[in-house]
Design an enzyme around this catalytic site. Sequence first.
Site, short mmCIF file in Angstrom:
data_model
loop_
_atom_site.label_atom_id
_atom_site.label_comp_id
_atom_site.label_asym_id
_atom_site.label_seq_id
_atom_site.Cartn_x
_atom_site.Cartn_y
_atom_site.Cartn_z
N ASP A 51 -24.61 8.99 0.16
CA ASP A 51 -24.47 10.33 0.09
C ASP A 51 -25.37 11.16 -0.82
O ASP A 51 -26.08 10.37 -1.80
CB ASP A 51 -23.07 10.72 -0.53
CG ASP A 51 -22.71 9.87 -1.60
OD1 ASP A 51 -22.68 8.61 -1.38
OD2 ASP A 51 -22.09 10.07 -2.56
N GLN A 69 -27.74 8.20 -3.06
CA GLN A 69 -27.36 6.81 -2.92
C GLN A 69 -28.25 5.98 -2.20
O GLN A 69 -28.57 6.13 -1.08
CB GLN A 69 -26.03 6.52 -2.59
CG GLN A 69 -24.94 7.27 -3.43
CD GLN A 69 -24.55 6.34 -4.78
OE1 GLN A 69 -24.11 5.39 -4.68
NE2 GLN A 69 -25.05 7.06 -5.73
#
Length: 470
Positions: A51, A69
């Site tokens: 994300d 991430q």
Amino acid sequence: MKLFVLATLIAPHATYATSMHRTSSDPRDFDADLNMPGFHFVPFPFDWQNDPNGPLYDPVHDKYHLFYQYQTPRLWGHAVSDDMVNWSQLPVAVGTDAWYDAGGVFSGSGTVLDDEDQSVVLTISSSDNREIFVAVPKDRSDPNLVEWVLPDSNPIYNTTARDPTEIFQTTDGRYRIADGTAEGSELWECSGCEGVDDIVGGHKWEKIGMLQSKVEGQGYWECPDFFPLLGDGADEDVWVSKFSNTGDHWYTGAYDEDTGVFTPFDTEDRMYDQNTAFYASKTFLDSRGGKERRILWGWLISGKPEGSGWEGLQSVPRLVEGIEGTMLTTYPIPELEGLREEEGAAKFEDLAIREDGEVKQLDFEGRMFDVEAEVEVEGDGCGFRVLWDGADAHLDVMIDKGTTSVRMLVDSSVVETFFNGGRTSRTQFTQVTSKESVKVGLLGDGKVCNFNSLNLWKMSPYKFDATMVQ
Ligand SMILES: *[C@@H]1O[C@H](CO)[C@@H](O)[C@H](O)[C@H]1NC(C)=O
Ligand SMILES: *[C@@H]1O[C@H](CO)[C@@H](O)[C@H](O)[C@H]1NC(C)=O
């Protein structure tokens, strides 16, 4: 942020006949990787990405930052842009350097404070869902904010929660953060805090209570997002509260600053995207040029297995705007139109597809393209068919009855489509197996299926400068 691994086969590599050329700074090889998208962000070195985290606009240097991430264990990857379209890859911003992030640097948000230095603070969650910590730029005067440091006073608070929002202020100046729990979103406040030193140090954060409690039957509230609804169509003082669990779900409602409780106007299930693979999204306030708008990025879970090179995409940046007082639309930011190519653009008018099962192939081809259509649709079987020459594969993008406008962005293996100006959207994936061009067809179902106007443009890949990490 939980890990999703979907089992899908990767397409075999093949040569793609294309006129796109690479620059030395751009490591993407569109010929070798048929699924490589051109205008959806993929980080370099190519690796796992999930994300979006801490997107922000830095008014000091007039630049946009995207963190995400990245890799295993999770780190915060980092890229910077002048326009949210073209990107420069930067080195990893936050790595596993401290006891609280040894298992991975999990999801969070970015804030530009309203102070003299326009201080930047990243709010981050630990992999054990117990500590919320912060990172700050090592050198605020660096235009790219390349290096980040973890203040010694971390973590700023301990809880059983994850995925902190940005730091937002009450009208009388108190700093707050929401985060996600198994029961909904909880709200924290920096007690008596006057500025960035208090925010990042001093252990002054206190839990106020639940910002919003989940509805019976919902799972863990991952990646909550909380912001005032902007745009000409929004009523005053409408707030948006979003959580992620099997897709991204949003509510609009009223936020009582005194009690710290958000009360939704209703609990109908509304999603940013019809596909649950649009996930763990994050918005930020874009204040460039003194104007304010909300921009949304979502993680597109494309389903390649972890360990197969690049995996996971960021959606195109979407503008979030209020309509009809308390509803919202998400729509590609206008800047993306800068990638449209004049050459090869096509325009059609008054195409009526009448027969059931009819496929009308258009005289247009490309691998990455942008489509805008005004339509009249009375059945369920009207839509677009994206065809890969020389392969049986095709992808159908169906248009719901009653729809009046469609915007479809086709980018190699990912398609994002927006209906009625972004009242609904749908992300779809495909595996590209043909090296030939992609063609566009229209599908009929025997009912009214009219494409009153249809504009198609090839899209250039964004300019990607990876020299900082090469
Ligand atoms: C959080 O927990 C750690 C270790 O258990 C402790 O050292 C730290 O002081 C705590 N922080 C706060 C803000 O309570
Ligand atoms: C992105 O880079 C391209 C190529 O250099 C340039 O033409 C374009 O103006 C840039 N920005 C946008 C928003 O398209």
